[in-house]
Design an enzyme around this catalytic site. Structure first.
Site, PDB file in Angstrom:
ATOM      1  N   ASN A   1      39.449  44.072  45.024  1.00 53.49           N
ATOM      2  CA  ASN A   1      40.201  45.314  44.834  1.00 53.49           C
ATOM      3  C   ASN A   1      39.238  46.434  44.467  1.00 53.49           C
ATOM      4  OD1 ASN A   1      40.020  45.520  41.784  1.00 53.49           O
ATOM      5  ND2 ASN A   1      40.969  43.496  42.000  1.00 53.49           N
ATOM      6  N   ARG A   2      39.762  47.639  44.325  1.00 50.55           N
ATOM      7  CA  ARG A   2      38.899  48.821  44.199  1.00 50.55           C
ATOM      8  C   ARG A   2      38.475  49.126  42.764  1.00 50.55           C
ATOM      9  NH1 ARG A   2      38.827  50.926  49.215  1.00 50.55           N
ATOM     10  NH2 ARG A   2      40.713  50.689  50.457  1.00 50.55           N
TER      11      ARG A   2
END
Ligand code: C5P
Length: 221
Positions: free
Chosen positions: A30-31
């Site tokens: 994920n970011r």
């Protein structure tokens, strides 16, 4: 120079997004940048705490008071947390833990198959690390994060109860400057039986400083 007001306090901070391997070179991630967790670890250490930083990113850490433990997956993070939790006074769970992991990790790099345009990866739910570790609480102060795009306060209050934590630092990630991969954050503090308090938009370093000052003044015994 910061006064060592947290000397003698043991802190665990988790940081970064977990990486769930698909094969030796690929993962589901994920970011999350890990910035909020790293800031929390650095400030606590500057204030004299002993910090165990359980992180998925290689962090710019500023202090000999920080013991860094590198992990990749949610399961590894959970294992380290289970090893260290009993000894801690505070846990701040800033990591973005992947909700799922591939059921199988391929031993070798997965090759393209020319006959098939669709490739399916079967996912297994990861444990909710925060919820599970909170079941082992004795007198630790446990803090979670909640990133939401709507209904910030009710969703965060629900998490506070469901995960049995003492505080949720909630942010609306649909707002400019708040959340993943930014240097700033607008935090709403959620506690049991207290009115939610929203702090103005500020740098993640300032959020970390405000959080630890709040802890030292209002929570620390
Ligand atoms: O449920 P949600 O992911 O929004 O909750 C966020 C909080 O729960 C964060 O503090 C995050 O670190 C933690 N969490 C966890 N294990 C998961 C998912 C989230 O510990 N599998």
């Amino acid at each position: 120079f910061t006064k060592p007001v947290l000397a003698g306090t043991n802190v665990i901070v988790t940081a970064g997004g977990t990486q769930e391997a698909i094969d030796p070179v690929r993962f589901i991630g994920n970011r999350s940048s890990g910035k909020m967790g790293i800031a929390l670890a650095n400030v606590a250490a500057d204030m004299g705490a002993h910090v165990t930083l359980i992180s998925t990113v290689h962090d710019p850490i500023s202090s000999p008071n920080i013991e860094e433990v590198h992990v990749s997956t949610a399961i590894e993070m959970q294992k380290k947390l289970e090893e260290t939790f009993a000894m801690t006074d505070v846990l701040v769970m800033a990591a973005a833990v992947s909700d799922f992991r591939p059921v199988h990790k391929a031993e070798q790099k997965i090759k393209k198959n020319n006959d098939e345009d669709i490739y399916t990866i079967k996912l297994q739910k990861n444990p909710d690390i925060l919820k599970e570790i909170s079941k082992k609480k004795t007198d630790q102060f446990v803090v979670g994060f909640a990133a939401e795009t709507e209904n910030l306060i009710p969703y965060a209050q629900k998490k506070l109860h469901e995960k049995n934590v003492d505080m949720i630092l909630a942010n609306d990630v649909s707002k400019v400057g708040s959340g993943f991969n930014t240097d700033t954050n607008e935090i709403t503090v959620i506690q049991n039986n207290k009115e939610p308090v929203t702090w103005p938009l500020m740098s993640k370093d300032d959020v970390a400083a405000k959080f630890w000052k709040f802890y030292e003044k209002n929570i620390k015994k």
